[in-house]
Design a protein around this motif. Structure first.
Motif, PDB file in Angstrom:
ATOM      1  N   ASN A   1      28.302  26.715  52.133  1.00 54.58           N
ATOM      2  CA  ASN A   1      28.942  25.996  51.033  1.00 54.58           C
ATOM      3  C   ASN A   1      28.935  26.902  49.808  1.00 54.58           C
ATOM      4  O   ASN A   1      27.898  27.094  49.165  1.00 54.58           O
ATOM      5  CB  ASN A   1      28.182  24.702  50.740  1.00 54.58           C
ATOM      6  CG  ASN A   1      28.873  23.846  49.696  1.00 54.58           C
ATOM      7  OD1 ASN A   1      29.712  24.321  48.937  1.00 54.58           O
ATOM      8  ND2 ASN A   1      28.508  22.577  49.643  1.00 54.58           N
ATOM      9  N   PRO A   2      30.080  27.499  49.463  1.00 53.43           N
ATOM     10  CA  PRO A   2      30.112  28.465  48.350  1.00 53.43           C
ATOM     11  C   PRO A   2      29.810  27.848  46.989  1.00 53.43           C
ATOM     12  O   PRO A   2      29.515  28.572  46.032  1.00 53.43           O
ATOM     13  CB  PRO A   2      31.562  29.001  48.410  1.00 53.43           C
ATOM     14  CG  PRO A   2      32.333  27.970  49.159  1.00 53.43           C
ATOM     15  CD  PRO A   2      31.385  27.330  50.112  1.00 53.43           C
ATOM     16  N   SER A   3      29.865  26.538  46.890  1.00 48.16           N
ATOM     17  CA  SER A   3      29.598  25.894  45.600  1.00 48.16           C
ATOM     18  C   SER A   3      28.118  25.625  45.373  1.00 48.16           C
ATOM     19  O   SER A   3      27.724  25.188  44.292  1.00 48.16           O
ATOM     20  CB  SER A   3      30.377  24.573  45.504  1.00 48.16           C
ATOM     21  OG  SER A   3      29.907  23.635  46.451  1.00 48.16           O
ATOM     22  N   LEU A   4      27.279  25.891  46.385  1.00 49.11           N
ATOM     23  CA  LEU A   4      25.839  25.666  46.255  1.00 49.11           C
ATOM     24  C   LEU A   4      25.088  26.988  46.204  1.00 49.11           C
ATOM     25  O   LEU A   4      25.469  27.949  46.889  1.00 49.11           O
ATOM     26  CB  LEU A   4      25.315  24.854  47.436  1.00 49.11           C
ATOM     27  CG  LEU A   4      25.651  23.360  47.507  1.00 49.11           C
ATOM     28  CD1 LEU A   4      25.077  22.764  48.795  1.00 49.11           C
ATOM     29  CD2 LEU A   4      25.092  22.625  46.301  1.00 49.11           C
ATOM     30  N   PRO A   5      24.015  27.078  45.411  1.00 52.44           N
ATOM     31  CA  PRO A   5      23.187  28.303  45.421  1.00 52.44           C
ATOM     32  C   PRO A   5      22.508  28.448  46.783  1.00 52.44           C
ATOM     33  O   PRO A   5      22.253  27.456  47.477  1.00 52.44           O
ATOM     34  CB  PRO A   5      22.172  28.054  44.300  1.00 52.44           C
ATOM     35  CG  PRO A   5      22.142  26.574  44.123  1.00 52.44           C
ATOM     36  CD  PRO A   5      23.511  26.084  44.447  1.00 52.44           C
ATOM     37  N   PHE A   6      22.218  29.673  47.156  1.00 53.76           N
ATOM     38  CA  PHE A   6      21.645  29.940  48.477  1.00 53.76           C
ATOM     39  C   PHE A   6      20.330  29.199  48.709  1.00 53.76           C
ATOM     40  O   PHE A   6      20.037  28.778  49.823  1.00 53.76           O
ATOM     41  CB  PHE A   6      21.426  31.436  48.655  1.00 53.76           C
ATOM     42  CG  PHE A   6      22.703  32.206  48.876  1.00 53.76           C
ATOM     43  CD1 PHE A   6      23.880  31.548  49.218  1.00 53.76           C
ATOM     44  CD2 PHE A   6      22.732  33.583  48.736  1.00 53.76           C
ATOM     45  CE1 PHE A   6      25.053  32.248  49.417  1.00 53.76           C
ATOM     46  CE2 PHE A   6      23.905  34.301  48.943  1.00 53.76           C
ATOM     47  CZ  PHE A   6      25.076  33.639  49.274  1.00 53.76           C
ATOM     48  N   ASP A   7      19.529  29.049  47.644  1.00 54.76           N
ATOM     49  CA  ASP A   7      18.221  28.419  47.842  1.00 54.76           C
ATOM     50  C   ASP A   7      18.316  26.920  48.122  1.00 54.76           C
ATOM     51  O   ASP A   7      17.316  26.279  48.428  1.00 54.76           O
ATOM     52  CB  ASP A   7      17.301  28.684  46.644  1.00 54.76           C
ATOM     53  CG  ASP A   7      17.849  28.099  45.341  1.00 54.76           C
ATOM     54  OD1 ASP A   7      18.978  27.549  45.336  1.00 54.76           O
ATOM     55  OD2 ASP A   7      17.145  28.190  44.321  1.00 54.76           O
ATOM     56  N   ARG A   8      19.518  26.368  48.024  1.00 55.58           N
ATOM     57  CA  ARG A   8      19.711  24.959  48.341  1.00 55.58           C
ATOM     58  C   ARG A   8      20.373  24.764  49.708  1.00 55.58           C
ATOM     59  O   ARG A   8      20.659  23.630  50.098  1.00 55.58           O
ATOM     60  CB  ARG A   8      20.555  24.277  47.249  1.00 55.58           C
ATOM     61  CG  ARG A   8      19.834  24.169  45.911  1.00 55.58           C
ATOM     62  CD  ARG A   8      20.656  23.383  44.912  1.00 55.58           C
ATOM     63  NE  ARG A   8      20.951  22.029  45.384  1.00 55.58           N
ATOM     64  CZ  ARG A   8      21.792  21.183  44.758  1.00 55.58           C
ATOM     65  NH1 ARG A   8      22.397  21.570  43.643  1.00 55.58           N
ATOM     66  NH2 ARG A   8      22.003  19.985  45.247  1.00 55.58           N
ATOM     67  N   GLN A   9      20.588  25.852  50.403  1.00 52.67           N
ATOM     68  CA  GLN A   9      21.154  25.762  51.754  1.00 52.67           C
ATOM     69  C   GLN A   9      20.486  26.770  52.691  1.00 52.67           C
ATOM     70  O   GLN A   9      21.128  27.419  53.510  1.00 52.67           O
ATOM     71  CB  GLN A   9      22.671  25.948  51.728  1.00 52.67           C
ATOM     72  CG  GLN A   9      23.178  27.125  50.935  1.00 52.67           C
ATOM     73  CD  GLN A   9      24.699  27.179  50.910  1.00 52.67           C
ATOM     74  OE1 GLN A   9      25.386  26.767  51.836  1.00 52.67           O
ATOM     75  NE2 GLN A   9      25.249  27.708  49.816  1.00 52.67           N
TER      76      GLN A   9
END
Length: 255
Positions: A233-241
């Motif tokens: 999900n490009p709209s989320l920061p990496f640490d949340r996915q």
């Protein structure tokens, strides 16, 4: 005199063992310690009168549970009752002191049982034990109608850190996974860190290796482009996915 094929010798030995067992059941115990007698035992079971098969299997089970489970398919009548007893014994031995029988051998033998919906409750209890044996039981539970495929996948979320459990499911489910399953797998991936927080697990990134490796293996047959579109999900920061990204990494490593 010599026989040209070992199966002839085994059949004759099985006939004699069946005859002696009917006279003196205690003779079975002295043969159970010899691995070369396994096939003879299976054949002897098929030669016994049907009403003696449950007793024969019960006698084998007391000494060698895995062998008894493997022998069930050679029986003829009263199998539901003896299978129920075997599953109870698996639960008893595993629940009291951990997996006391080699989990891989026991899980493999369980998979060969002619199970039905009558064993649903016992399989559910074994599945709750987790580890590889619990994973096999969960798969068998789904096979007899006790779980849907999605419910089976869902059981991996609270057991995200149980590598053996998750892998047992992945090996069975991987051939059936398609692009259409990706929304469900992404949703389950998002549930993993939430479940970890609810359980009070402080090191979330270390508590889902079983889940991420299993899901990654299951989707490894799909193209990287498809996986990226589904999981990233490009709209989320990496640490949340984190879980999503680790699934992608596992899938690429398995390709």
């Amino acid at each position: 005199m010599a026989f040209f094929h070992q199966s002839v010798t085994e059949f004759l030995a099985a006939e004699e063992l069946a005859r002696r067992y009917l006279i003196n059941p205690a003779i079975l115990k002295e043969k159970l310690g010899w691995r070369k007698w396994d096939q003879v035992l299976f054949l002897a079971l098929s030669l016994l009168p049907p009403d003696r098969c449950p007793d024969f299997l019960s006698d084998v089970m007391r000494t060698d549970l895995v062998l008894a489970i493997s022998a069930v398919r050679y029986g003829t009548v009263g199998l539901d009752a003896i299978i129920g007893k075997m599953l109870e014994e698996v639960l008893k031995r595993s629940g009291n002191s951990g997996i006391t029988v080699a989990s891989s051998r026991l899980g493999s033998s369980l998979s060969s049982l002619p199970l039905s919906a009558k064993q649903t409750d016992a399989l559910r209890k074994i599945a709750a034990l987790g580890d590889g044996l619990g994973g096999v039981a969960a798969v068998l539970l789904a096979r007899v109608g006790g779980l849907t495929s999605e419910e089976l996948l869902q059981t991996m979320v609270p057991r995200a850190g149980d590598y053996n459990y998750c892998q047992a499911l992945a090996r069975v489910l991987e051939p059936t996974v398609s692009k259409d399953d990706l929304p469900t797998l992404v949703r389950l991936s998002d549930q993993v860190p939430i479940k970890a927080k609810e359980a009070g697990e402080g090191k979330e990134d270390e508590e889902h290796v079983g889940f991420t490796s299993a899901i990654g293996f299951m989707v490894s047959g799909l193209s990287p482009k498809v996986l990226r579109a589904a999981f990233l999900n490009p709209s989320l920061p990496f640490d949340r996915q984190v879980v999503r990204l680790e699934v992608i990494c596992e899938a690429l490593q398995s390709q």
